[in-house]
Design an enzyme around this catalytic site. Sequence first.
Site, short mmCIF file in Angstrom:
data_model
loop_
_atom_site.label_atom_id
_atom_site.label_comp_id
_atom_site.label_asym_id
_atom_site.label_seq_id
_atom_site.Cartn_x
_atom_site.Cartn_y
_atom_site.Cartn_z
N LYS A 70 0.84 -1.22 -0.03
CA LYS A 70 0.05 -0.18 0.03
C LYS A 70 0.83 1.25 0.00
O LYS A 70 0.59 2.33 -0.75
CB LYS A 70 -0.80 -0.07 1.21
CG LYS A 70 -1.83 1.19 1.29
CD LYS A 70 -2.82 0.81 2.32
CE LYS A 70 -2.19 1.00 3.72
NZ LYS A 70 -1.75 -0.36 4.32
N THR A 72 4.11 1.35 -0.86
CA THR A 72 4.62 1.22 -2.28
C THR A 72 3.73 1.97 -3.33
O THR A 72 4.29 2.56 -4.31
CB THR A 72 5.29 -0.12 -2.63
OG1 THR A 72 5.95 -0.66 -1.55
CG2 THR A 72 5.96 -0.17 -3.98
N ARG A 93 2.59 7.91 6.81
CA ARG A 93 2.98 7.79 8.46
C ARG A 93 4.41 7.36 8.46
O ARG A 93 5.15 6.82 7.43
CB ARG A 93 2.07 6.50 8.97
CG ARG A 93 0.81 6.86 8.88
CD ARG A 93 -0.19 5.58 9.33
NE ARG A 93 0.15 4.51 8.39
CZ ARG A 93 -0.12 3.30 8.64
NH1 ARG A 93 -0.42 2.64 9.57
NH2 ARG A 93 0.00 2.35 7.35
N LYS A 104 7.78 -7.40 9.40
CA LYS A 104 7.89 -6.79 8.07
C LYS A 104 8.99 -6.16 7.74
O LYS A 104 9.37 -5.89 6.46
CB LYS A 104 6.66 -5.88 8.00
CG LYS A 104 5.29 -6.24 7.94
CD LYS A 104 4.18 -5.14 8.11
CE LYS A 104 4.24 -4.73 6.86
NZ LYS A 104 2.90 -3.63 6.81
N ALA A 272 -3.07 0.74 12.63
CA ALA A 272 -4.57 0.82 12.23
C ALA A 272 -5.38 -0.35 12.69
O ALA A 272 -6.49 -0.18 13.01
CB ALA A 272 -5.02 0.76 10.60
N PHE A 300 -3.07 -0.94 7.13
CA PHE A 300 -3.96 -2.36 6.91
C PHE A 300 -4.92 -2.10 5.92
O PHE A 300 -4.97 -1.41 4.98
CB PHE A 300 -4.30 -2.96 8.10
CG PHE A 300 -2.98 -3.32 9.10
CD1 PHE A 300 -2.15 -4.25 8.52
CD2 PHE A 300 -2.88 -2.60 10.37
CE1 PHE A 300 -0.82 -4.51 9.43
CE2 PHE A 300 -1.77 -2.92 11.08
CZ PHE A 300 -0.91 -4.06 10.66
N PHE A 380 3.13 -8.43 -8.87
CA PHE A 380 4.46 -9.24 -8.48
C PHE A 380 5.11 -10.17 -9.47
O PHE A 380 4.10 -10.38 -10.71
CB PHE A 380 3.99 -10.01 -7.35
CG PHE A 380 3.86 -9.30 -6.06
CD1 PHE A 380 4.85 -9.72 -5.12
CD2 PHE A 380 2.99 -8.58 -5.63
CE1 PHE A 380 4.85 -8.93 -3.83
CE2 PHE A 380 2.79 -8.05 -4.28
CZ PHE A 380 3.75 -7.95 -3.72
N TRP A 408 6.79 -1.03 -7.93
CA TRP A 408 7.84 -1.52 -7.41
C TRP A 408 9.05 -1.77 -8.46
O TRP A 408 10.13 -1.25 -8.07
CB TRP A 408 7.60 -3.01 -6.97
CG TRP A 408 8.69 -3.56 -6.01
CD1 TRP A 408 8.64 -3.44 -4.71
CD2 TRP A 408 9.77 -4.19 -6.34
NE1 TRP A 408 9.69 -3.92 -3.95
CE2 TRP A 408 10.61 -4.43 -5.11
CE3 TRP A 408 10.35 -4.66 -7.58
CZ2 TRP A 408 11.76 -5.25 -5.22
CZ3 TRP A 408 11.57 -5.42 -7.58
CH2 TRP A 408 12.25 -5.68 -6.36
#
Length: 555
Positions: A70, A72, A93, A104, A272, A300, A380, A408
């Site tokens: 999200k 990215t 954030r 992560k 969140a 999230f 991906f 990405w």
Amino acid sequence: MTDIEIAQSAEMIPIEEVAKSLGIGGDDLELYGKYKAKLSEEFLQTLAEKPAGKLVLVTAINPTPAGEGKTTTTVGLGQAFARLGKKAVIALREPSLGPCFGVKGGAAGGGYSQVLPMEELNLHFTGDFHAITSANNLLAAMVDNHIQQGNELRIDTRQIIWKRCMDMNDRVLRNVVVGMGAKGDGFVREDHFVITVASEIMAILCLATDLKDLRERLGRILVAYDLDGNPVTAEQIGAVGAMTALLKDAVKPNLVQTIEHSPALVHGGPFANIAHGCNSVRATKAALHMADYCITEAGFGADLGAEKFFDIKCVQAGLSPDAAVLVATVRALKYNGGVPKDALSEENLEALKKGIVNLEKHIENLQKYDIPVVVTLNSFLTDTKAETDFVREFVESKGCEFALSEVWAKGGEGGIPLAEKLLEMLEKRPGHFKPLYEKELPLEEKIRKVAREIYGAADVSFDAGSGAKLKKLTDLGFGNLPVCIAKNQYSLSDDPTLLGRPEGFTLHVRDAYVSAGAGFVVVLTGNIMTMPGLPKKPAALRIDVDESGKITGLF
């Protein structure tokens, strides 16, 4: 290359040059080295005179434990707007040290859609989180000191609700005993820690409009109840002036750059799943008045971050979002279709068809706020054409816009199809934002409204303790506040094993308390923890630094 290798190979430009692209002069910046700066208070006060741009929220479906890109996507979208000649600022954030060393790794975007300097952003940055932690723990220390020095306010030591905090996952601090030792070491009592991002100070910093509002909100913090059951506030403890002094710089938004040198405001960082999940109101409003487009994100899935962005942040700050981008990934849809984490790279159309109902529910939820939605599939390398085509056809069958995102791998160039789709939608389909519920609705009914409308629950159960607490909060005058529901992020329900689109379940409310300064009532459901723990193999095991000071393994 890994994310950190890509970030370290990128060439940054001085932050003054990034500021110039927005018409910001050197006197309007407070520099933190060459590549970071805070916007000055004087500059922030001038922005109210300027017209506001369009506000776009980037949210997502329920993720896998690794996250679905999200941030990215948000970064890549901002870079794509810049490539199209549009004046846009992204508002994000700040990462917490908890997930950086936990599951992560870093949280500054990924690949060729990152915010820089990546290592500094993920670690200490400009010290905002340290200031928040210090202010939180100063208040805790002053509460215990007040009791030690005679307890003039007659605080009931069994009803102290203010918790200490630290910005690290540390499960052994969830429940502790303090005051052990000699008489001068304080009164022995049970105490608790939360992670800094769950502290009410974090929420207050992110919802305050200016320094004056920040101080007033700090004063309203409810820290305990006295022996007669009356609330005791931070103002009564006498901590507010010192807390405000600790936060006077932290309340200013931070300006940095993306890997393609487009501007980014990064400020505040509540999670969140256990808090309200949005960056600061100050940063969002600054971005809106500094550019024609503000692109922001909320944590999230849309059941958590987007709902709280709309029903808490937008309502409190008077914001009216113009559109939403809903991020999905093939692997997360397969995860919601029952595929284990270690098999998500394999083509599985049956699981994709089963899990896509999760995306369907999030589309329906966002449409309830009466704003246009575009779905983007974060690409991906393991995605197959058949899987991508299936998602595209499903989204379009729901009357929703669709765009493939390759940010990405390709940076801003990979986000141009999404940016063009979004710009077209903003031009042709104006939003008419409306919150999910009215403030006059009773607290229990607000919880039911979110549970039924957003999560898809059949009902809500309140245990004896939570029901009594909600009644007491209503009696104390907090009934008109919005609810901030703490819930696991992997499922629409409060059970992380119920993936896809669960129905007929009951949401279990086990606790509730008021964040009076932030302006909402926190509702704890299921087994959600406000102090996470480290996994069996934390990300910290991979992180190191060589003799030259180069960090490795951060992401």
